[in-house]
Scaffold this motif. Structure first.
Motif, PDB file in Angstrom:
ATOM      1  N   GLY A 101       2.057 -19.025 -20.187  1.00 33.35           N
ATOM      2  CA  GLY A 101       2.119 -19.570 -21.546  1.00 33.35           C
ATOM      3  C   GLY A 101       2.615 -18.561 -22.561  1.00 33.35           C
ATOM      4  O   GLY A 101       2.365 -18.708 -23.767  1.00 33.35           O
ATOM      5  N   LYS A 102       3.344 -17.555 -22.120  1.00 32.97           N
ATOM      6  CA  LYS A 102       3.819 -16.510 -23.031  1.00 32.97           C
ATOM      7  C   LYS A 102       4.785 -17.088 -24.070  1.00 32.97           C
ATOM      8  O   LYS A 102       4.668 -16.826 -25.267  1.00 32.97           O
ATOM      9  CB  LYS A 102       4.515 -15.387 -22.242  1.00 32.97           C
ATOM     10  N   SER A 103       5.733 -17.884 -23.578  1.00 25.94           N
ATOM     11  CA  SER A 103       6.705 -18.444 -24.516  1.00 25.94           C
ATOM     12  C   SER A 103       6.041 -19.453 -25.449  1.00 25.94           C
ATOM     13  O   SER A 103       6.392 -19.556 -26.624  1.00 25.94           O
ATOM     14  CB  SER A 103       7.854 -19.104 -23.757  1.00 25.94           C
ATOM     15  N   THR A 104       5.059 -20.180 -24.912  1.00 25.85           N
ATOM     16  CA  THR A 104       4.345 -21.144 -25.750  1.00 25.85           C
ATOM     17  C   THR A 104       3.623 -20.414 -26.883  1.00 25.85           C
ATOM     18  O   THR A 104       3.627 -20.859 -28.030  1.00 25.85           O
ATOM     19  CB  THR A 104       3.312 -21.925 -24.898  1.00 25.85           C
ATOM     20  N   LEU A 105       3.035 -19.263 -26.551  1.00 27.63           N
ATOM     21  CA  LEU A 105       2.316 -18.499 -27.576  1.00 27.63           C
ATOM     22  C   LEU A 105       3.292 -18.003 -28.648  1.00 27.63           C
ATOM     23  O   LEU A 105       3.021 -18.133 -29.847  1.00 27.63           O
ATOM     24  CB  LEU A 105       1.585 -17.317 -26.935  1.00 27.63           C
TER      25      LEU A 105
ATOM     26  N   THR B 141      10.881 -19.587 -16.441  1.00 27.11           N
ATOM     27  CA  THR B 141      11.627 -20.312 -17.459  1.00 27.11           C
ATOM     28  C   THR B 141      12.354 -19.285 -18.321  1.00 27.11           C
ATOM     29  O   THR B 141      13.509 -19.474 -18.690  1.00 27.11           O
ATOM     30  CB  THR B 141      10.653 -21.104 -18.359  1.00 27.11           C
ATOM     31  N   THR B 142      11.636 -18.217 -18.637  1.00 33.41           N
ATOM     32  CA  THR B 142      12.230 -17.187 -19.481  1.00 33.41           C
ATOM     33  C   THR B 142      12.882 -16.146 -18.586  1.00 33.41           C
ATOM     34  O   THR B 142      12.220 -15.556 -17.742  1.00 33.41           O
ATOM     35  CB  THR B 142      11.130 -16.515 -20.323  1.00 33.41           C
ATOM     36  N   LEU B 143      14.167 -15.949 -18.787  1.00 32.15           N
ATOM     37  CA  LEU B 143      14.882 -15.002 -17.920  1.00 32.15           C
ATOM     38  C   LEU B 143      15.246 -13.708 -18.621  1.00 32.15           C
ATOM     39  O   LEU B 143      15.616 -12.735 -17.984  1.00 32.15           O
ATOM     40  CB  LEU B 143      16.150 -15.669 -17.380  1.00 32.15           C
TER      41      LEU B 143
END
Ligand SMILES: Nc1nc2c(ncn2[C@@H]2O[C@H](COP(=O)(O)OP(=O)(O)OP(=O)(O)O)[C@@H](O)[C@H]2O)c(=O)[nH]1
Ligand SMILES: [Mg+2]
Length: 402
Positions: free
Chosen positions: A171-175, A192-194
């Motif tokens: 959930g890093k990108s969500t945060l 998801t995040t590259l």
């Protein structure tokens, strides 16, 4: 725009222009004496940090750079023109390393900062300079000297205050979406995040900090698995790490084991980085009852023998994120304040950062050498093809909320 954080380049400073051999020749002035002018100095190669750049992508296409040579001197005591310096713009946060001996030549950390990497050659002297009482017609000149030639490695490390660490899907990108204006892609599949993303967390006027979302780490990353550790170096400039723990992993794995494996990977990558201040952030509390959260929390703290701060949040609903950001800001302010009061702390901090960067480089170098086990990272590091430029995932965002 592709995110590129490493670039090998070659630089060559300009050669000094040679001195001129010439004698004054004019009607009615016999034996006019020497009048050969000096050459011009060669141009130097200078790197300059530019706040508008955030990747080294430009250096993937052109890799060799040469500053202008100095012009040769001319008759009638005219000096040659000096070669122009070549100024290469790089993003703020670029470290410049001599590729031949791994020496760090400098770190460009503020906009406008310059670093001369290759000194231009010195000009040659014209024959006028060699005139003396015993030699009135010298035929001597000197050539210009060569400019420095260097192979450099440019390494970009994002300048963020806080780095997010965690397994894919934690959930890093969500945060980062919840607390800043950055909008990295969020999806329920891993990786998801590259590439790293930066978000500016704005808590009020003049109260902000920068958070970096670094692509997911997995077990074995320090030996090249997944995206490997190539992005971890971006954490070496952060002050604080947030370790995001998924309380209910979709693959049914155990949050405690997952957390331990990230600790191990980090430690394998850099002991010093693993000893930086780190907070545990338990995410997705919305999926569990309070009792379930409390139980997992307890087993985590026991397993890790954790005594540092622990937060419980839902990045999706935003619950707990405000308090987390306020505390981060207070922590950062506090450490800055202490460094202002005691400059020795600032020196220590710089030394620790340099040590982390050294360990990071050594680990990456080690992986490069162990090619067989690390095909993934070797490919990553040598990745020269440019076929995915339009891919959304490859975008790096630095967005400032107005
Ligand atoms: N219920 C719930 N789902 C969440 C929460 N945070 C994230 N998710 C979901 O978890 C999935 C993964 O979220 P991401 O933000 O993409 O995870 P990530 O850590 O950036 O993953 P990678 O980019 O793959 O490393 C998405 O489906 C999110 O909607 C949360 O607090 N609660
Ligand atoms: Mg992500």
């Amino acid at each position: 725009m592709k995110f590129v954080d490493e670039a090998p380049i070659g630089v060559r400073a300009g050669k000094g222009g040679g001195g001129c051999l010439s004698f004054r020749r004019e009607k009615y002035i016999p034996r006019g004496g020497p009048d050969g002018g000096d050459g011009g100095d060669g141009g130097s190669v200078i790197l300059e940090a530019d706040a508008d750049l955030n990747t080294l992508v430009d250096y993937r296409f052109q890799r060799n750079f040469q500053a202008q040579n100095g012009e040769p001197g001319k008759g009638r005591n005219r000096a040659g023109r000096k070669g122009e310096d070549l100024i290469l713009k790089v993003p703020v946060g670029t470290t410049v390393i001599n590729a031949d001996n791994d020496e760090v030549l400098g770190d460009l950390t503020t906009a406008g900062q310059q670093l001369k990497v290759a000194q231009g050659g010195f000009h040659g002297l014209g024959n006028t300079r060699f005139k003396s009482s015993t030699n009135r017609a010298p035929r001597q000149t000197s050539p210009g000297s060569e400019g420095d030639v260097l192979s450099l490695r440019l390494e970009l490390k994002l300048l963020a205050d806080v780095g997010l660490l965690g397994l894919p899907n934690a959930g890093k990108s969500t945060l980062i979406r919840a607390v800043s204006a950055a909008t990295p892609k969020v999806a329920d599949y891993p990786f998801t995040t590259l590439v790293p993303n930066l978000g500016v967390v704005q808590l009020g006027p003049y109260r902000s900090f920068v958070m970096a979302d670094v692509p997911g780490l997995i077990e074995g990353a320090s030996s090249g698995a997944g995206l490997g550790i190539r992005f971890l170096k971006h954490l070496t400039r952060t002050r604080l790490l947030l370790h995001l723990v998924d309380l209910l992993p979709a693959d049914g794995s155990d949050p405690v084991q997952n957390t331990l494996s990230i600790h191990r990977e980090l430690d394998n990558f850099s002991h010093t980085l693993a000893r930086r201040d780190r907070w545990l952030v338990l995410n997705k509390v919305d999926l569990l009852s309070d009792q379930e959260v409390a139980a997992i929390r307890q087993s985590l703290l026991d397993a890790l023998q954790w005594t540092g701060p622990v937060y419980q949040i839902s990045a999706l609903s935003g619950a707990g994120t405000n308090q987390l950001c306020e505390d981060i800001h207070a922590y950062l302010e506090h450490s800055k304040q202490r460094e202002i009061e005691d400059p020795e702390l600032l020196h220590q901090e710089r030394a620790v950062q340099a040590q982390m960067q050294l360990e990071a480089r050594q680990q990456i170098e080690k992986l490069r050498n162990e090619r067989h086990a690390t095909q993934g990272i070797v490919d990553d590091l040598n990745d020269d093809d440019d076929d995915d430029d339009d891919d959304d995932d490859e975008q790096m965002e630095v967005i400032y909320r107005p």
